[in-house]
Design an enzyme around this catalytic site. Structure first.
Site, mmCIF file in Angstrom:
data_model
loop_
_atom_site.group_PDB
_atom_site.id
_atom_site.type_symbol
_atom_site.label_atom_id
_atom_site.label_comp_id
_atom_site.label_asym_id
_atom_site.label_seq_id
_atom_site.Cartn_x
_atom_site.Cartn_y
_atom_site.Cartn_z
ATOM 1 N N HIS A 73 0.848 -1.196 0.000
ATOM 2 C CA HIS A 73 0.000 0.000 0.000
ATOM 3 C C HIS A 73 0.879 1.240 0.000
ATOM 4 O O HIS A 73 2.016 1.224 0.493
ATOM 5 C CB HIS A 73 -0.977 0.010 1.173
ATOM 6 C CG HIS A 73 -0.358 -0.026 2.540
ATOM 7 N ND1 HIS A 73 0.137 1.101 3.167
ATOM 8 C CD2 HIS A 73 -0.176 -1.041 3.424
ATOM 9 C CE1 HIS A 73 0.592 0.783 4.368
ATOM 10 N NE2 HIS A 73 0.427 -0.512 4.548
ATOM 11 N N ASP A 75 -0.219 4.384 1.181
ATOM 12 C CA ASP A 75 -0.545 5.380 2.206
ATOM 13 C C ASP A 75 0.195 5.097 3.508
ATOM 14 O O ASP A 75 0.602 3.960 3.792
ATOM 15 C CB ASP A 75 -2.053 5.457 2.439
ATOM 16 C CG ASP A 75 -2.669 4.133 2.864
ATOM 17 O OD1 ASP A 75 -2.280 3.085 2.309
ATOM 18 O OD2 ASP A 75 -3.538 4.133 3.755
ATOM 19 N N GLU A 137 -5.129 1.756 2.718
ATOM 20 C CA GLU A 137 -5.015 0.558 3.554
ATOM 21 C C GLU A 137 -5.101 0.923 5.022
ATOM 22 O O GLU A 137 -5.714 0.200 5.819
ATOM 23 C CB GLU A 137 -3.696 -0.156 3.255
ATOM 24 C CG GLU A 137 -3.560 -1.548 3.891
ATOM 25 C CD GLU A 137 -3.050 -1.536 5.331
ATOM 26 O OE1 GLU A 137 -3.166 -2.573 6.005
ATOM 27 O OE2 GLU A 137 -2.538 -0.473 5.790
ATOM 28 N N HIS A 360 3.826 2.986 12.573
ATOM 29 C CA HIS A 360 3.013 4.068 13.140
ATOM 30 C C HIS A 360 3.718 4.813 14.273
ATOM 31 O O HIS A 360 3.120 5.697 14.880
ATOM 32 C CB HIS A 360 1.661 3.541 13.645
ATOM 33 C CG HIS A 360 0.866 2.818 12.614
ATOM 34 N ND1 HIS A 360 -0.399 2.309 12.878
ATOM 35 C CD2 HIS A 360 1.118 2.494 11.315
ATOM 36 C CE1 HIS A 360 -0.867 1.703 11.793
ATOM 37 N NE2 HIS A 360 0.046 1.810 10.834
#
Length: 387
Positions: A73, A75, A137, A360
């Protein structure tokens, strides 16, 4: 001959695009399409309904079915409020680590996959290699299903998919499914001194959230099935991650919005959890309307991600194990696009460089060693496709 970028060069280029899910990914897609085009690789796009985001996919090798897809993905999650030691959108190498937003999740894999596709273009592969780059995603694997459907027309259908989420280059053969629902509880405002005549949307929302707490407590006490027992935790979870509402401390809240998400172990149906939630939701709504008829609850499904179910003699798993030598058994509790590919008839496995623990995070990084391990995997995959 056009210049062929190294995996590290490609990583630098991809990270430089701030493709946070709330923003467009088209600058990145434009660049990748141009780069592939410079190597005479035709790429195809599929736009979302806004036209501000697009998936990209491409095929190299014989024009026949049965190839291998490298899926990632484009993003990334936001960096807002995170204390970064360096610019999150510039790859910085320090102490054997490559820092930057998306280096692990998952532009590291994307860079390696793009590199492999270009190398395959100049090689002599006998089995096709395909690239699939999706959008959104990070907000529920929303972009993968329309991408998978769009891939069927311009390219021969592959048979095996490797989704490169960070797994430390281990074969992940199963993950939980997920479904998420935006829930909007609409109450009726009155002064809080006469709150019994109003409908406090926050307090009524609490009944639904407490239902989730009760379901989690109940699930924890049950003996898990053999299929569920390998997961941590070994049960389906109900979770509320965001909530907002209310106007002032002395007004019964007119609105309350929250997300209700379920992560279901394989063997349990997300539809059953949705139906159970809707049943209690409608009961709460009826009680609210008994106080005031204008009160109501609206629900919108945000995402639906099927579980990745371990396959018997799975082709994708066999490829990964052959190339990595990894024979460990691994499942994860997060969701990926692998379950969506599997639902569409592909054999699917998750395998990519990096540690999900870094995803993250502020100062997200992938170790140089893991990035190099991913590079070695791609080189070996090209050899395998050439046999």
């Amino acid at each position: 001959m056009p210049h062929r970028l190294s995996p590290r060069d490609l990583l630098d280029r991809l990270v430089a695009f701030p493709t946070v899910s709330r923003d467009s990914n088209l600058p990145l897609i434009d660049w990748v399409e141009d780069y592939l085009g410079s190597h005479r690789i035709t790429a195809h796009r599929h736009y979302d309904e806004t036209g501000e985001k697009a998936a990209l996919f491409a095929h190299v090798g014989p024009d026949e079915a049965g190839g291998v897809v490298l899926s990632g993905h484009t993003d990334v999650v936001p960096v807002d409020g995170q204390p970064w030691a360096s610019d999150p959108f510039v790859v910085a190498e320090r102490d054997g680590r490559l820092y930057g937003r998306g280096t692990t999740d998952m532009k590291g894999f994307d860079a390696l996959a793009i590199w492999a596709l270009v190398e395959a273009r100049y090689g002599n592969i006998r089995r096709p290699l395909q690239l699939a780059l999706s959008y959104d995603e990070e907000v529920g694997c929303i972009g993968a299903p329309p991408m998978i459907e769009a891939m069927q027309e311009p390219m021969p259908k592959a048979s095996a998919v490797i989704v490169g989420e960070p797994s430390m280059m281990k074969a992940v053969t199963g993950h939980k499914g997920g479904a998420g629902f935006w829930t909007h509880v609409q109450g009726f405002e009155v002064h809080s001194s006469i709150m019994h005549t109003g409908v406090n949307a926050i307090m009524w929302s609490a009944k639904l959230i407490d239902w989730a707490n009760d379901r989690n407590a109940e699930s924890m006490t049950r003996t898990p099935s053999a299929l569920a027992a390998v997961f941590v935790p070994p049960w389906t979870t109900a979770h509320v991650g965001t909530i907002q509402g209310g106007t002032a401390h002395n007004i019964t809240a007119k609105d309350c919005r929250f997300s209700m998400d379920f992560r279901a172990v394989p063997g349990e149906k997300l539809d059953d959890w949705r139906d159970a939630y809707f049943e209690v939701l409608r009961a709460v709504e009826a009680d609210m309307q008994a106080v005031h008829p204008d009160a109501r609850i609206d629900v919108e499904q945000r995402f639906d991600v099927p579980a990745l179910v371990p396959e018997t003699d799975g082709e994708a798993e066999a490829i990964v194990r052959r190339l990595t030598g990894d024979n460990s058994q691994n499942v994860v509790s997060y969701g990926t696009e692998a379950g969506q590919f599997q639902r569409a008839g592909y054999s699917a496995v998750v395998c990519g460089p990096g540690d999900i623990a870094q995803a993250h995070q502020p100062d997200e990084y992938i170790t140089v060693a893991q990035f190099e391990a991913g590079h070695a995997f791609m080189r070996d995959l090209l050899v395998l496709l050439s046999k």
